[in-house]
Design an enzyme around this catalytic site. Structure first.
Site, PDB file in Angstrom:
ATOM      1  CB  SER A  78       0.306  -3.472   2.844  1.00 49.27           C
ATOM      2  OG  SER A  78       1.025  -2.646   3.490  1.00 49.27           O
ATOM      3  CG  ASP A  86      -4.797   5.108   3.223  1.00 52.73           C
ATOM      4  OD1 ASP A  86      -4.989   4.519   4.241  1.00 52.73           O
ATOM      5  OD2 ASP A  86      -3.965   5.489   2.765  1.00 52.73           O
ATOM      6  CB  CYS A 101      -0.922   0.136   1.212  1.00 46.57           C
ATOM      7  SG  CYS A 101      -0.299   0.116   2.947  1.00 46.57           S
TER       8      CYS A 101
END
Length: 155
Positions: A16, A124, A9
């Site tokens: 991640s 995110d 990420c």
């Protein structure tokens, strides 16, 4: 040969590491720890050396999934180590990795493996705090990814 899975990420503190921890649990539960290695990294160096975001640690703890990794930045060696799956969290990560390292045939988005969502990019949660939603997406993608690896690699 060990199959390597690297989740990627932006900063390697939210998505991640969550995917790394969830996937590692699936690998362990399947008895494949000696066949699949799991790691994570970020495209940026913003958080190198930092622990996972408190929201990631909270949601993992809620699901009894251990994680104590530290953020690191993806490097060229990550893209060249034998049989590997590079698993990006979103299209921006894919674009950045292809820009930096060239076209990577082993690069996929995590949600390309998900069965229970029409979403393509894991959002995110850094600013939105939607860690529980991200967890559900990550879990779905990781289940499909493990099934794909088991089929592709005959393990």
């Amino acid at each position: 040969m060990m199959v390597r899975v690297l989740f990627i990420c932006l900063g390697n503190i939210c998505r991640s590491p969550m995917a790394e921890a969830v996937f590692q649990k699936f690998v362990d539960d399947a008895g494949l720890t000696d066949k699949i290695s799991v790691d994570s990294a970020g495209t940026s160096a913003y958080h190198v050396g930092e622990p996972a975001h408190p929201g990631t640690r909270r949601v993992l703890a809620h699901h009894d999934i251990p994680y104590d990794g530290r953020a690191r930045q993806v490097n060229i060696e990550d893209t060249q180590n034998g049989k590997s799956y590079l698993i990006a969290m979103d299209s921006d990560n894919v674009a950045e990795l292809n820009r930096r390292f060239g076209e990577l045939p082993s690069l996929h988005r995590l949600l390309d493996f998900a069965d229970h969502t029409s979403v393509h990019d894991v959002p995110d949660p850094y600013y939105s705090d939607n860690f529980d939603y991200v967890y559900r997406l990550v879990e779905d993608g990781c289940q499909g990814l493990l099934q794909t690896i088991r089929t592709n690699e005959a393990i």
